[in-house]
Write a protein that holds these residues in place. Structure first.
Motif, PDB file in Angstrom:
ATOM      1  N   UNK A 243      42.995  40.715  34.766  1.00 38.37           N
ATOM      2  CA  UNK A 243      44.165  40.251  35.455  1.00 38.37           C
ATOM      3  C   UNK A 243      43.850  38.930  35.841  1.00 38.37           C
ATOM      4  N   UNK A 244      44.694  37.912  35.907  1.00 39.14           N
ATOM      5  CA  UNK A 244      44.692  36.656  36.189  1.00 39.14           C
ATOM      6  C   UNK A 244      44.182  36.366  37.693  1.00 39.14           C
ATOM      7  N   UNK A 245      43.031  35.643  37.560  1.00 37.11           N
ATOM      8  CA  UNK A 245      42.415  35.354  39.073  1.00 37.11           C
ATOM      9  C   UNK A 245      41.556  36.308  39.144  1.00 37.11           C
ATOM     10  N   UNK A 246      41.313  37.321  38.381  1.00 42.43           N
ATOM     11  CA  UNK A 246      40.001  38.474  39.180  1.00 42.43           C
ATOM     12  C   UNK A 246      38.856  37.855  38.683  1.00 42.43           C
TER      13      UNK A 246
ATOM     14  N   UNK B 234      47.644  29.849  32.614  1.00 49.78           N
ATOM     15  CA  UNK B 234      47.627  30.807  31.642  1.00 49.78           C
ATOM     16  C   UNK B 234      45.904  31.186  31.344  1.00 49.78           C
ATOM     17  N   UNK B 235      44.915  30.308  31.836  1.00 51.15           N
ATOM     18  CA  UNK B 235      43.701  30.680  31.443  1.00 51.15           C
ATOM     19  C   UNK B 235      43.021  31.898  32.304  1.00 51.15           C
ATOM     20  N   UNK B 236      42.316  32.583  31.409  1.00 48.78           N
ATOM     21  CA  UNK B 236      41.661  33.779  32.101  1.00 48.78           C
ATOM     22  C   UNK B 236      39.946  33.513  31.392  1.00 48.78           C
ATOM     23  N   UNK B 237      39.126  34.167  32.152  1.00 45.36           N
ATOM     24  CA  UNK B 237      37.647  34.245  31.867  1.00 45.36           C
ATOM     25  C   UNK B 237      37.470  35.767  31.544  1.00 45.36           C
TER      26      UNK B 237
ATOM     27  N   UNK C  24      31.438  40.645  36.511  1.00 45.58           N
ATOM     28  CA  UNK C  24      32.401  39.605  36.480  1.00 45.58           C
ATOM     29  C   UNK C  24      33.265  39.611  37.791  1.00 45.58           C
ATOM     30  N   UNK C  25      33.966  40.981  38.052  1.00 45.67           N
ATOM     31  CA  UNK C  25      35.075  41.079  38.716  1.00 45.67           C
ATOM     32  C   UNK C  25      34.538  41.547  40.253  1.00 45.67           C
ATOM     33  N   UNK C  26      33.154  41.968  40.236  1.00 48.41           N
ATOM     34  CA  UNK C  26      32.655  42.264  41.451  1.00 48.41           C
ATOM     35  C   UNK C  26      33.185  43.746  42.192  1.00 48.41           C
ATOM     36  N   UNK C  27      33.213  44.793  40.925  1.00 47.33           N
ATOM     37  CA  UNK C  27      33.599  46.063  41.333  1.00 47.33           C
ATOM     38  C   UNK C  27      33.133  47.048  40.357  1.00 47.33           C
TER      39      UNK C  27
ATOM     40  N   UNK D  32      49.205  36.948  28.832  1.00 53.77           N
ATOM     41  CA  UNK D  32      48.649  35.915  29.787  1.00 53.77           C
ATOM     42  C   UNK D  32      49.492  35.407  30.777  1.00 53.77           C
ATOM     43  N   UNK D  33      51.102  35.307  30.134  1.00 52.11           N
ATOM     44  CA  UNK D  33      52.140  34.747  31.092  1.00 52.11           C
ATOM     45  C   UNK D  33      52.432  35.968  32.202  1.00 52.11           C
ATOM     46  N   UNK D  34      52.278  37.224  31.669  1.00 50.75           N
ATOM     47  CA  UNK D  34      52.512  38.254  32.587  1.00 50.75           C
ATOM     48  C   UNK D  34      51.403  38.584  33.389  1.00 50.75           C
ATOM     49  N   UNK D  35      50.199  37.898  33.289  1.00 56.24           N
ATOM     50  CA  UNK D  35      48.948  37.999  34.149  1.00 56.24           C
ATOM     51  C   UNK D  35      48.504  39.489  34.112  1.00 56.24           C
ATOM     52  N   UNK D  36      48.688  40.038  33.141  1.00 61.15           N
ATOM     53  CA  UNK D  36      48.475  41.624  33.138  1.00 61.15           C
ATOM     54  C   UNK D  36      46.884  41.730  32.484  1.00 61.15           C
TER      55      UNK D  36
END
Length: 459
Positions: free
Chosen positions: A192-195, A208-211, A228-231, A399-403
């Motif tokens: 998810x974008x920003x996670x 649009x960038x994700x890691x 990476x997501x701390x969960x 990427x655009x939908x942030x899913x």
């Protein structure tokens, strides 16, 4: 020694079958032996890797609590900053760039006692999908070395497939984790974008960038993605997907696709249904035209990011990266804002789809397997397009939908090249992807993995 999962390595550390330093040296030896043919690394951080392995061992020997990735050798795409280790962004302009701090994700995984093996080769500035790099040479697909591994995180995908790193961290603007995952027969996740924090990553597009992680299997994916997501995603490694509602697109994702790739996709759907998932025909006609929207956003923002470099050093870019960046000059402010508004529209439509109709959407990751190095155009029947447009056609919308979107292998073509199944869920529902991917893997991929490790890793 054959490929070992994260859990197998850590079990070996616990019973003193081997040490992190021994495993690190094993990987450094493999890289030295195999990478000249594959070219998956730009920089191998031999001294740092050995130092970090010794530090991890000292921590464990002192009785201190060790992290989730204790003793696990990782690689990073070369657009992710690493303190004191050359980070070129796949370019000649930044060939001598040595960051003075780690990217946020490098620091986060370092705190989990992982070990940094080096920096992976990539498409120049992450502006393409072949990883045919004009400055450091092309990355070669370990299934067939005359083929590309996809991109732009091509070095990461190829390194994991060949077991030149236990796992790797890449970036994804329009499919750049999932395309190499599908092309190299490994697992790749765009979260998810920003996670996952992107600070310290050289942008293509901040919108649009994700890691995201690339791993050899779903259990490693659950562990690395969780770190990476701390969960924790380990509780979702369950083979039971009975009642899971899986959306099957009735348009777009079944168009302009090679017959073999489509047949493997249909077979994957049948396997999911046999596991108890409920397949639901799903209208996604609203995504038509999304590629132009994605390109407008990415090119506009990349043009801004590269403004000063373009002013001083335009001739130093490779031809395709230069053409991409020059295209940004023709985009108006109105077109950029309209594209951002369309992005909001896609987000709302997918939010509604997942809220009302389905749990997971299943699509092919890419409509074609990898092409030979140097091929720039693709013909599918009478339909002709650039390799960039073909490879990003099914990935960029998410990427655009942030899913969150997962690519998992789903077989080989008659040429012996892998393709992937893409599973997509609502924002922050990576747990559903881990669950569905794991169930599919356990049922379908054991023979595939054995063949991959024989062909790509030499085991």
């Amino acid at each position: 020694m054959g490929r070992k999962s994260i859990q197998e390595l850590q079990a070996g550390y616990a019973d003193h079958s081997f040490t992190p330093l021994e495993i690190t040296k094993h990987y450094l030896k493999r890289i030295k032996c195999m990478d000249p043919e594959l070219n998956t690394y730009i920089t191998v951080a031999k001294q740092r890797a050995v130092k970090e392995a010794r530090m991890a061992e000292a921590k464990e020997n002192a009785g201190e609590q060790t992290g989730l990735l204790y003793g696990i050798p990782l690689s990073y795409k070369d657009n992710i900053d690493t303190k004191g280790i050359r980070t070129t962004y796949g370019s000649s302009i930044d060939a001598n760039h040595v960051p003075d701090k780690n990217a946020a994700i490098v620091q986060r995984l370092y705190r989990e006692d992982s070990i940094l093996l080096g920096k992976n080769n990539m498409h120049e500035y992450a502006l393409g999908v072949t990883s045919n790099n004009p400055h450091y040479g092309p990355v070669h697909n370990p299934w067939k070395t005359e083929y590309t591994p996809g991109g732009s995180s091509g070095g990461s995908g190829a390194a994991v497939a060949a077991d030149l790193a236990v796992a790797s961290v890449g970036t994804d603007t329009g499919g750049s984790v999932r395309i190499p995952a599908a092309s190299c027969g490994v697992v790749g996740l765009k979260p998810t974008y920003g996670k996952v924090p992107a600070k310290g990553v050289f942008n293509v597009s901040w919108t649009l960038d994700h890691v995201g992680p690339l791993t050899a299997n779903m259990t490693d994916m659950a562990i690395l993605a969780g770190a990476m997501a701390k969960q924790s995603y380990l509780p979702y490694l369950k083979q039971d997907i009975r009642g899971l509602r899986i959306g099957v697109p009735t348009s777009y994702f079944n168009e302009h696709i090679e017959a073999e790739t489509y047949a493997l996709y249909v077979k994957s759907l049948e396997a999911l249904e046999a596991l108890g998932a409920i397949l639901i025909d799903t209208d996604v006609s609203f995504v038509a035209g999304n590629a132009d929207v994605s390109l407008t956003i990415a090119a506009s923002e990349a043009g801004y990011v590269h403004k000063s470099r373009m002013e001083c050093c335009l001739s130093q870019y490779g031809a395709d990266a230069r053409a991409f960046l020059e295209s940004s000059r023709d985009i108006t402010a109105l077109q950029y804002i309209e594209a951002l508004k369309m992005k909001e529209f896609y987000m709302k439509k997918f939010d509604q789809l997942f809220r009302e109709n389905i749990d997971v959407l299943a699509t092919p990751t890419i409509p074609i397997p990898a092409r030979k190095i140097g091929v720039d155009e693709v013909q599918i029947g009478s339909y002709k397009e650039s390799i960039f447009d073909a490879m990003t056609r099914y990935t960029g919308i998410f990427n655009m939908a942030e899913l969150p979107a997962l690519s998992i292998p789903n077989g080989l073509t008659s040429e012996g090249l892998p393709v992937g199944l893409q599973l997509v869920a609502a924002r922050c529902r990576e747990d559903l992807l881990i669950r569905a991917g794991y169930a599919y893997e356990q049922d379908q991929l054991q023979d595939f993995y054995r063949l991959r490790d024989e062909i790509c890793a030499g085991y």
